[in-house]
Each structure stands twice: as C-alpha cells, then as structure tokens.
Enzyme design. Structure first.
Site, PDB file in Angstrom:
ATOM      1  N   GLN A 185      26.631  18.862  28.166  1.00 20.65           N
ATOM      2  CA  GLN A 185      25.203  18.797  27.865  1.00 20.65           C
ATOM      3  C   GLN A 185      24.386  19.678  28.803  1.00 20.65           C
ATOM      4  O   GLN A 185      23.386  20.283  28.392  1.00 20.65           O
ATOM      5  CB  GLN A 185      24.725  17.352  27.922  1.00 20.65           C
ATOM      6  CG  GLN A 185      23.264  17.172  27.505  1.00 20.65           C
ATOM      7  CD  GLN A 185      22.866  15.714  27.444  1.00 20.65           C
ATOM      8  OE1 GLN A 185      23.690  14.838  27.160  1.00 20.65           O
ATOM      9  NE2 GLN A 185      21.604  15.424  27.731  1.00 20.65           N
ATOM     10  N   CYS A 193      32.525   9.806  24.872  1.00 19.89           N
ATOM     11  CA  CYS A 193      33.534   9.747  25.933  1.00 19.89           C
ATOM     12  C   CYS A 193      33.170   8.700  26.976  1.00 19.89           C
ATOM     13  O   CYS A 193      34.047   8.215  27.702  1.00 19.89           O
ATOM     14  CB  CYS A 193      33.724  11.119  26.588  1.00 19.89           C
ATOM     15  SG  CYS A 193      32.238  11.818  27.317  1.00 19.89           S
ATOM     16  N   HIS A 209      27.060   9.837  24.686  1.00 19.77           N
ATOM     17  CA  HIS A 209      28.368  10.479  24.752  1.00 19.77           C
ATOM     18  C   HIS A 209      29.460   9.462  24.436  1.00 19.77           C
ATOM     19  O   HIS A 209      29.595   8.451  25.136  1.00 19.77           O
ATOM     20  CB  HIS A 209      28.596  11.065  26.152  1.00 19.77           C
ATOM     21  CG  HIS A 209      27.705  12.226  26.467  1.00 19.77           C
ATOM     22  ND1 HIS A 209      28.188  13.511  26.633  1.00 19.77           N
ATOM     23  CD2 HIS A 209      26.363  12.311  26.648  1.00 19.77           C
ATOM     24  CE1 HIS A 209      27.187  14.330  26.913  1.00 19.77           C
ATOM     25  NE2 HIS A 209      26.066  13.617  26.919  1.00 19.77           N
ATOM     26  N   CYS A 235      32.102  17.176  23.271  1.00 20.17           N
ATOM     27  CA  CYS A 235      32.382  17.283  24.700  1.00 20.17           C
ATOM     28  C   CYS A 235      33.667  18.082  24.909  1.00 20.17           C
ATOM     29  O   CYS A 235      34.694  17.797  24.295  1.00 20.17           O
ATOM     30  CB  CYS A 235      32.512  15.889  25.294  1.00 20.17           C
ATOM     31  SG  CYS A 235      33.180  15.860  26.974  1.00 20.17           S
ATOM     32  N   GLU A 236      33.611  19.078  25.777  1.00 21.73           N
ATOM     33  CA  GLU A 236      34.786  19.921  25.982  1.00 21.73           C
ATOM     34  C   GLU A 236      35.864  19.237  26.815  1.00 21.73           C
ATOM     35  O   GLU A 236      37.006  19.719  26.862  1.00 21.73           O
ATOM     36  CB  GLU A 236      34.391  21.243  26.637  1.00 21.73           C
ATOM     37  CG  GLU A 236      33.880  21.129  28.052  1.00 21.73           C
ATOM     38  CD  GLU A 236      33.484  22.478  28.635  1.00 21.73           C
ATOM     39  OE1 GLU A 236      33.636  22.644  29.852  1.00 21.73           O
ATOM     40  OE2 GLU A 236      33.030  23.355  27.871  1.00 21.73           O
ATOM     41  N   HIS A 237      35.538  18.135  27.472  1.00 22.38           N
ATOM     42  CA  HIS A 237      36.519  17.473  28.325  1.00 22.38           C
ATOM     43  C   HIS A 237      37.482  16.586  27.533  1.00 22.38           C
ATOM     44  O   HIS A 237      38.673  16.527  27.843  1.00 22.38           O
ATOM     45  CB  HIS A 237      35.810  16.631  29.391  1.00 22.38           C
ATOM     46  CG  HIS A 237      34.964  17.460  30.308  1.00 22.38           C
ATOM     47  ND1 HIS A 237      33.756  17.015  30.816  1.00 22.38           N
ATOM     48  CD2 HIS A 237      35.132  18.715  30.797  1.00 22.38           C
ATOM     49  CE1 HIS A 237      33.226  17.963  31.581  1.00 22.38           C
ATOM     50  NE2 HIS A 237      34.042  18.991  31.588  1.00 22.38           N
ATOM     51  N   HIS A 238      36.940  15.886  26.519  1.00 23.19           N
ATOM     52  CA  HIS A 238      37.785  14.986  25.735  1.00 23.19           C
ATOM     53  C   HIS A 238      37.705  15.284  24.236  1.00 23.19           C
ATOM     54  O   HIS A 238      38.365  14.611  23.453  1.00 23.19           O
ATOM     55  CB  HIS A 238      37.374  13.526  25.974  1.00 23.19           C
ATOM     56  CG  HIS A 238      37.457  13.101  27.397  1.00 23.19           C
ATOM     57  ND1 HIS A 238      36.356  13.070  28.240  1.00 23.19           N
ATOM     58  CD2 HIS A 238      38.509  12.716  28.157  1.00 23.19           C
ATOM     59  CE1 HIS A 238      36.730  12.679  29.439  1.00 23.19           C
ATOM     60  NE2 HIS A 238      38.026  12.456  29.422  1.00 23.19           N
TER      61      HIS A 238
END
Length: 212
Positions: free
Chosen positions: A142, A172, A170, A101-104
C-alpha cells in the site's frame, strides 16, 4: 513492455484506456499447468468436477488482477489534459481500490482519495480513478501504491501540489497472521502545497466530510 503484452487481444477504450477481455492461449496453458500442480501439492484432487476448470480460471483471474503492468498511467493522463486557468483544489475521493499484496498474494481493498492543485492544466476526472487502477492492478504494497499515484500525477501534470490518501483492509492481516478483522491501514503522500499544514488540513477535512 512486459510479457503481459502478449496476453490478450485488448479492446481499446476511451483515450487509451485498455480493458483485457481475451488472453493468450499459450500463456493461459502455462499458468494453468502451474496452478494444477499447486492443487495437487495442497492435497486436492484437480480431477474432481468442481476443480476441472479451476486452474484455467485462476490463470485468467491472475492475469486480469495484474493487467496494470500493461498500462501506462502517464499516457492515460496525457490523453486527457486540458489547458484551464483553474488554481483551486480538485479532489476525486472514495475511489474503489482492489489490489494484491506482493508478500502473500492476498487481496487488499478500500478507497483512495486523490487531489491536485492545477498549474495551467486539468485532467479529465475519469482519468484519476483509472491511474489508481493502473497501479493497483499489480502486485503491491500500500505504501508504494500511494507514492506511485502521487508521483505519476506530479510528473505528468506538474501541478502546484498533489495529495493522496489510501485506506485499505488487508486480507493477509484478517485471514492469517495476526487475524485482526477490523484493522484498516491508512497511507498518505503529498507534494508541493499539500506539504503545508493549511492545505493538507483542508484536503483531509474535505475527504472526511459528507457533502451530499
């Protein structure tokens, strides 16, 4: 091409598929120094025995987990296209997906189901999972991953239609945030014939069935 191109000596696999086995020492050293600082900043002692090689291990792991930036999905498909007068649905289902995941920068993982209806050309079946890996081995969400797989197949093979469904868990969501351990995220993307209800329903029924 990206800076990742300087990372490894790469072993050339079948039909243009590349697997990273060795890494650029200078890049590893630079990344390791950053991870060493991270360990210090979270209150760890990077000089204790269990952590002595951890910065280097993380650096190598991160480069492997993001090596999709160095691969060309369209090139992989083009390397195994064959003229064939077959016009029924081709499905490769239950393709394992591992991404970040690019956010976390926490993993998400699950399965992808990919189908296309040929328009004069078919592609070697192993290439479908490989292009899934190309896009999954990058920092992702995703939704974008689903679209990128669809668009690559559509643009390269020019089939009558493409269908992609991805189901993932996920971390996250499971390890932090709402901490819902059993939630699964499903995304889908379609082109051409798969936009029609009957074809899409056939595809969804087939990926849901156990034919064995």
């Amino acid at each position: 091409m990206t800076d990742h191109d300087n990372i490894p000596d790469r072993d050339e696999g079948i039909n243009g598929y590349q697997k990273i086995d060795r890494y650029n020492p200078e890049l590893i050293q630079s990344l390791s120094a950053n991870y060493l600082n991270v360990l210090k900043q979270i209150g760890e002692n990077p000089e204790r025995e269990g952590l002595l090689k951890t910065p280097e291990r993380i650096a190598k792991a991160m480069l492997y987990l993001t090596h999709g930036y160095d691969l060309d999905a369209k090139e992989i498909l083009n390397s195994a296209m064959f003229k064939e007068e077959y016009s029924q649905m081709v499905i490769v289902k239950d393709i394992e997906v591992y991404s970040m995941c690019e956010h976390h920068m926490l993993p998400f993982f699950g399965k992808a189901h990919v189908a296309y209806i040929p328009n004069g050309y078919v592609v070697g079946l192993s290439k479908i999972p490989r292009i899934v890996d190309v896009f999954a081995r990058r920092l992702q969400v995703q939704e974008r991953l689903t679209n990128e797989i669809r668009d690559c197949i559509q643009d390269t093979l020019n089939p009558i239609g493409v269908g992609v469904v991805i189901e993932c868990r996920h971390l996250c969501m499971s390890m932090r945030g709402v901490q819902k351990q059993n939630s699964v995220t499903t995304t889908s993307a379609f082109t051409g014939e798969f936009l029609k209800g009957q074809t899409r329903t056939e595809f969804l029924n087939l990926i849901s069935s156990n034919l064995s």
